[in-house]
Enzyme design. Structure first.
Site, PDB file in Angstrom:
ATOM      1  N   CYS A   1      34.435  72.505  46.162  1.00  0.00           N
ATOM      2  CA  CYS A   1      33.070  73.066  46.199  1.00  0.00           C
ATOM      3  C   CYS A   1      32.920  74.157  45.146  1.00  0.00           C
ATOM      4  O   CYS A   1      32.175  74.023  44.179  1.00  0.00           O
ATOM      5  CB  CYS A   1      32.787  73.679  47.576  1.00  0.00           C
ATOM      6  SG  CYS A   1      32.919  72.532  48.906  1.00  0.00           S
TER       7      CYS A   1
HETATM    8  N1  SAJ Z   1      39.358  82.469  47.720  1.00  0.00           N
HETATM    9  C1  SAJ Z   1      39.836  83.650  47.183  1.00  0.00           C
HETATM   10  N2  SAJ Z   1      39.417  84.832  47.697  1.00  0.00           N
HETATM   11  C2  SAJ Z   1      38.515  84.894  48.743  1.00  0.00           C
HETATM   12  C3  SAJ Z   1      38.039  83.671  49.265  1.00  0.00           C
HETATM   13  C4  SAJ Z   1      38.475  82.474  48.751  1.00  0.00           C
HETATM   14  O1  SAJ Z   1      40.640  83.642  46.251  1.00  0.00           O
HETATM   15  O2  SAJ Z   1      38.174  85.991  49.184  1.00  0.00           O
HETATM   16  C5  SAJ Z   1      39.794  81.195  47.149  1.00  0.00           C
HETATM   17  C6  SAJ Z   1      40.467  80.295  48.162  1.00  0.00           C
HETATM   18  O3  SAJ Z   1      41.848  80.543  48.193  1.00  0.00           O
HETATM   19  C7  SAJ Z   1      40.155  78.897  47.608  1.00  0.00           C
HETATM   20  C8  SAJ Z   1      38.799  79.080  46.955  1.00  0.00           C
HETATM   21  O4  SAJ Z   1      38.648  80.478  46.718  1.00  0.00           O
HETATM   22  O5  SAJ Z   1      41.106  78.531  46.632  1.00  0.00           O
HETATM   23  C9  SAJ Z   1      37.638  78.588  47.811  1.00  0.00           C
HETATM   24  O6  SAJ Z   1      37.808  79.180  49.066  1.00  0.00           O
HETATM   25  P1  SAJ Z   1      36.638  79.130  50.194  1.00  0.00           P
HETATM   26  O7  SAJ Z   1      37.080  80.042  51.304  1.00  0.00           O
HETATM   27  O8  SAJ Z   1      35.334  79.377  49.599  1.00  0.00           O
HETATM   28  O9  SAJ Z   1      36.795  77.672  50.777  1.00  0.00           O
HETATM   29  P2  SAJ Z   1      36.001  76.345  50.417  1.00  0.00           P
HETATM   30  O10 SAJ Z   1      36.050  76.002  49.001  1.00  0.00           O
HETATM   31  O11 SAJ Z   1      36.482  75.357  51.406  1.00  0.00           O
HETATM   32  O12 SAJ Z   1      34.496  76.757  50.693  1.00  0.00           O
HETATM   33  C10 SAJ Z   1      33.893  76.275  51.836  1.00  0.00           C
HETATM   34  C11 SAJ Z   1      32.430  76.312  51.514  1.00  0.00           C
HETATM   35  N3  SAJ Z   1      31.753  75.529  52.500  1.00  0.00           N
HETATM   36  C12 SAJ Z   1      30.855  74.637  52.070  1.00  0.00           C
HETATM   37  O13 SAJ Z   1      30.639  74.419  50.897  1.00  0.00           O
HETATM   38  C13 SAJ Z   1      30.132  73.907  53.114  1.00  0.00           C
HETATM   39  C14 SAJ Z   1      31.900  77.722  51.545  1.00  0.00           C
HETATM   40  O14 SAJ Z   1      30.452  77.701  51.499  1.00  0.00           O
HETATM   41  C15 SAJ Z   1      32.320  78.395  52.798  1.00  0.00           C
HETATM   42  O15 SAJ Z   1      31.761  79.702  52.872  1.00  0.00           O
HETATM   43  C16 SAJ Z   1      33.835  78.471  52.775  1.00  0.00           C
HETATM   44  O16 SAJ Z   1      34.270  77.109  52.917  1.00  0.00           O
HETATM   45  C17 SAJ Z   1      34.380  79.324  53.888  1.00  0.00           C
HETATM   46  O17 SAJ Z   1      33.703  80.300  54.265  1.00  0.00           O
HETATM   47  O18 SAJ Z   1      35.520  79.054  54.293  1.00  0.00           O
END
Ligand code: SAJ
Length: 415
Positions: free
Chosen positions: A257
């Site tokens: 995403c």
């Molecule tokens: N990450 C960081 N630091 C943070 C948060 C995330 O480095 O503070 C990294 C994670 O390790 C990962 C990437 O960013 O590699 C994405 O992490 P993510 O927590 O955003 O997870 P995703 O990609 O699964 O995002 C999904 C998204 N959901 C949808 O698109 C429906 C996002 O909108 C959600 O907010 C997120 O999950 C969530 O909250 O877990």
């Protein structure tokens, strides 16, 4: 109610199960015949859908590759991938092929909803014309809406039912039709004025994350140069009860995403003569993080007079985020690639990822790998992995996720 789902991935299959549980008859359409055969045998390929859940709804679900089987559906929900092309432009091939196929069977009174993340204008300008090739008119003969997916793989505290669902219809009546359908599986529907508003809502959600993650990564690099522990600073800032939202630095931004969605908007923005600097800058910073982490690995080894070439480097956790086995765009892949190019003797341990085919690596048992490595690098923190063991057994550990925050052990270095 008869529902058709186009695309049975991490969005479509859970949606099919949810509607079937709510009493609808649900036809799932996909191109992947082997996946369809497995589903017919009750075998799920999606971590969030157990085989037992498929068995529970077996009477209400069917799986097909023939779009004609969707002709009787009251509503057809499109959940196909919307990736980027080689030169980082929107790749709508799957979406357009779904639109063309549905255009051959669409009939008066049906509702078509696009769930796939895409730029504002896609539903109206790219999907609707394909559906109207049938000779029917969108908004009057059949209904069209956009409703972004908010599936977070592995999350259990918020579900499809408890996560508010945004809906934007081509017309008021289209929105009302979509609200009625989603009301069967979602407790809270948020109606917006158009498909464009709904498309933009989803992009805002994910760009918000990407920009803030990039900010944390940039501050982590600065804090390191200043001799400040960024993890201590993040924790302290997070004590502010208002006006702050915790994000953390890391090895980069993976998943299917966040590394993709923002560039759908920056591409569209150029058509309106606007360059979205924040999106581009966030992308640059996040894409650089794996390289920065390799530099930190090299300098940690250097402190022990060990050259990167030939050094035994153990990556702990390689999927893109904790608790899942998905490695798409995972920063660990870029880190691994760079380490191999530098001649490191690389291995990894990840209970969710049995092998990294492209790198010809398989996950190694943790304890023996710790005995022989020169450095352990904590890339993704799976709850099932004993990181205290990692930090106590490895001669040195580079912690990219702050799990060692507060530790004064000289052999443990943090981002
Ligand atoms: N990450 C960081 N630091 C943070 C948060 C995330 O480095 O503070 C990294 C994670 O390790 C990962 C990437 O960013 O590699 C994405 O992490 P993510 O927590 O955003 O997870 P995703 O990609 O699964 O995002 C999904 C998204 N959901 C949808 O698109 C429906 C996002 O909108 C959600 O907010 C997120 O999950 C969530 O909250 O877990």
């Amino acid at each position: 109610m008869n529902i058709g789902i186009v695309g049975l991935g991490y969005v479509g299959l859970p949606l099919q199960v949810a509607f079937a549980r709510a009493g609808a008859d649900v036809v799932g359409l996909d191109l992947n015949e082997s996946m369809l055969a497995a589903l017919r045998e009750g075998k799920s390929h999606i971590e969030d859908v157990a085989d037992s859940e498929l068995a529970e709804v077996a009477e209400k679900t069917s799986f097909t590759s023939d779009v004609a089987d969707l002709a009787a559906c009251d509503a057809i929900l499109i959940c196909v991938p919307t990736p980027l092309t080689e030169n980082r432009e929107p790749d709508l091939r799957a979406l357009e092929s779904a639109g063309r196929a549905i255009g051959t069977i669409i009939r008066p009174g049906q509702l078509v909803v696009l769930e796939s993340t895409t730029y504002p204008g896609t539903t109206r300008e790219r999907l609707v014309p394909l559906l109207e090739a049938s000779g029917l008119k969108a908004g009057s003969d059949f209904a069209v809406a956009f409703s972004p997916e908010r599936v977070d793989p592995g999350r259990t505290d918020f579900t499809l039912r408890t996560t508010p669902k945004v809906v934007g219809g081509l017309t008021e009546a289209c929105a009302d039709r979509a609200i009625e359908v989603y009301g069967a599986v979602c407790d809270h529907i948020v109606k917006v004025s158009s498909p464009e508003a709904a498309e933009m809502t989803k992009l805002l959600e994910n760009i918000f994350r990407s920009v803030n993650i990039a900010l944390m990564n940039e501050l982590a690099m600065l804090a390191d140069r200043m001799g400040i522990d960024i993890w201590e600073v993040v924790d302290a800032a997070a004590t502010k009860p208002y006006g702050f939202m915790r994000f953390e630095p890391g090895p980069g931004m993976g998943g299917h995403c966040l590394p993709v969605d923002p560039f759908y908007l920056s591409w569209r923005a150029r058509q309106f003569d606007l360059s979205t600097e924040f999106i581009e800058l966030a992308g640059k910073v996040n894409q650089q993080m794996p390289y920065y982490c390799v530099d930190r690995i090299a300098s940690s080894l250097n402190d022990g007079a060990i050259a990167l070439r030939g050094a035994k480097v153990l990556l702990v956790g390689v999927s893109y985020k904790a608790g899942v086995g998905d490695i798409r765009e995972a920063p660990s892949l870029k880190i691994a690639e760079q380490l191999l190019e530098a001649g490191a003797d690389l291995s990894y341990h990840d209970p969710h990822v049995a092998e990294l085919k492209d790198l010809q690596l398989t996950s190694v048992p943790l304890e023996e790998a710790l005995e022989s490595c020169d450095i352990a690098v904590i890339v993704t923190v799976h709850p099932s992995v004993d990181h205290q063991l990692v930090m106590s057994r490895a001669p040195r550990t580079l912690d990219l996720r702050g799990i060692s925050r507060g530790s004064t052990d000289g052999a443990v270095i943090r981002l």
